[in-house]
Every structure is written in C-alpha cells, then in structure tokens.
Scaffold this active site. Structure first.
Site, short mmCIF file in Angstrom:
data_model
loop_
_atom_site.label_atom_id
_atom_site.label_comp_id
_atom_site.label_asym_id
_atom_site.label_seq_id
_atom_site.Cartn_x
_atom_site.Cartn_y
_atom_site.Cartn_z
N CYS A 1 -33.75 7.41 -50.65
CA CYS A 1 -32.80 7.85 -50.80
C CYS A 1 -33.42 9.17 -49.98
O CYS A 1 -32.52 10.01 -49.54
CB CYS A 1 -31.66 8.01 -51.67
SG CYS A 1 -30.77 6.52 -52.37
N HIS B 1 -29.44 11.67 -45.28
CA HIS B 1 -29.63 10.56 -45.72
C HIS B 1 -28.09 9.89 -45.98
O HIS B 1 -27.59 10.49 -47.00
CB HIS B 1 -29.98 10.04 -47.15
CG HIS B 1 -30.09 8.95 -47.55
ND1 HIS B 1 -31.36 7.47 -47.49
CD2 HIS B 1 -29.06 8.19 -48.34
CE1 HIS B 1 -31.23 6.70 -47.53
NE2 HIS B 1 -29.76 6.54 -48.29
N HIS C 1 -24.66 7.99 -46.29
CA HIS C 1 -24.08 6.54 -47.23
C HIS C 1 -22.43 7.14 -46.93
O HIS C 1 -21.97 7.71 -46.12
CB HIS C 1 -23.85 7.51 -48.19
CG HIS C 1 -24.92 7.12 -49.32
ND1 HIS C 1 -25.70 5.54 -49.67
CD2 HIS C 1 -26.41 8.11 -49.18
CE1 HIS C 1 -26.66 5.49 -50.60
NE2 HIS C 1 -27.03 7.10 -50.24
N HIS D 1 -18.33 12.79 -42.48
CA HIS D 1 -19.42 12.95 -41.23
C HIS D 1 -19.57 14.62 -41.49
O HIS D 1 -20.39 15.01 -40.18
CB HIS D 1 -18.68 12.52 -40.30
CG HIS D 1 -18.29 10.85 -39.82
ND1 HIS D 1 -17.40 10.58 -40.35
CD2 HIS D 1 -19.43 10.38 -39.58
CE1 HIS D 1 -17.42 9.10 -40.12
NE2 HIS D 1 -18.70 8.61 -39.49
N GLU E 1 -21.19 4.92 -54.55
CA GLU E 1 -22.08 5.03 -53.75
C GLU E 1 -22.29 3.64 -53.46
O GLU E 1 -22.83 3.39 -51.97
CB GLU E 1 -23.11 5.38 -54.17
CG GLU E 1 -24.81 5.80 -53.29
CD GLU E 1 -25.37 6.49 -54.53
OE1 GLU E 1 -26.52 6.27 -53.28
OE2 GLU E 1 -25.75 6.84 -55.42
#
Length: 138
Positions: free
Chosen positions: A30, A36, A38, A77, A121
């Site tokens: 990660c 990164h 998610h 975002h 997550e």
C-alpha cells in the site's frame, strides 16, 4: 441504534516522517509516496430516543446532509496527504481516517447522537471508532 453507510475513495499510505525504506516496511504494497487509492465503505451509527412524532432518532435527510459535508466533500476522490489539511501532519491510515470522520460528524450531530464510525478498507480490514473508546477489527 441505527446505521447508515456510504462509499468513498481516496489515496493514502505514506508518512513523510519515515524514510522510503521504513514506509515500505510499515505499509507494504500500500506504500506509495505519490498516493495509493482505495474505495472505502463508511458506516455511521447514531443513537438516541425515537421521536414520537417523526418515528426517527434523527431525520435521515439531515444525517445524509451531515455525512455529505463531513465525509464526502472533504474526502471523496481526494489525495488525503495533499488535499486534506488535517492529514498534512497526520498519517492517513484507516484509523486516522475514522478519527477524522468522527470529529467532523460530531460537530454537526446533536450531542451524544454519534455512537460509532466504522471504516472498511477491505472486507477483512475494518476500523471501528467510538470516540475515546476504540477497537480495530482485522
């Protein structure tokens, strides 16, 4: 208790206070200094007395608006480390995201109404935050 959930996407997992090697060791796959991504699921649980007139603990339209302001607008975002001032000095782990969401929602909800913030997550990596009382489910 009543729950409402939503999904958000943001980018995390790099601590400026660690070396590249330490970041890789701590965050594994990660880790990425450029971000990164998610897709997270957030579940908010509220509690309180059911209003005899409305039949609700809290008006769901109001709760959705609070969640939009406290969660979606600042986080969805976004690159947390670059776009969200809170994470300039706080490592953007799922645990710290849960704390951020709690603090933002608590400011908007009636006193004592916020019971729990649960951030998924993945299906296996879940953080539950209840203010001062926290648990992590992995």
């Amino acid at each position: 208790m009543f729950v409402i959930g939503l999904q958000i996407q943001f980018f995390i997992f790099y601590s400026k206070s660690l070396s590249d090697e330490e970041n890789l060791k701590l965050f594994g796959k990660c880790n990425n200094p450029n971000g990164h991504g998610h897709n997270y699921k957030v579940v908010v649980t509220v509690r309180g007395e059911i209003d005899p007139t409305s039949g609700m603990v809290i008006n769901l339209t109001d709760l959705k608006a609070y969640m939009q302001e406290a969660i979606m607008e600042p986080l969805d975002h976004k690159n947390l480390d670059k776009d969200v001032p809170y994470f300039a000095d706080v490592v953007s782990t799922t645990e710290n995201v849960a704390v951020y969401i709690w603090e933002n929602l608590q400011k908007r909800l009636p006193a004592g109404a916020l019971y729990k913030v649960k951030v998924y997550e993945t299906d296996q990596n879940i953080v539950v935050y209840k203010g001062e009382e926290t648990t992590s489910e992995k």
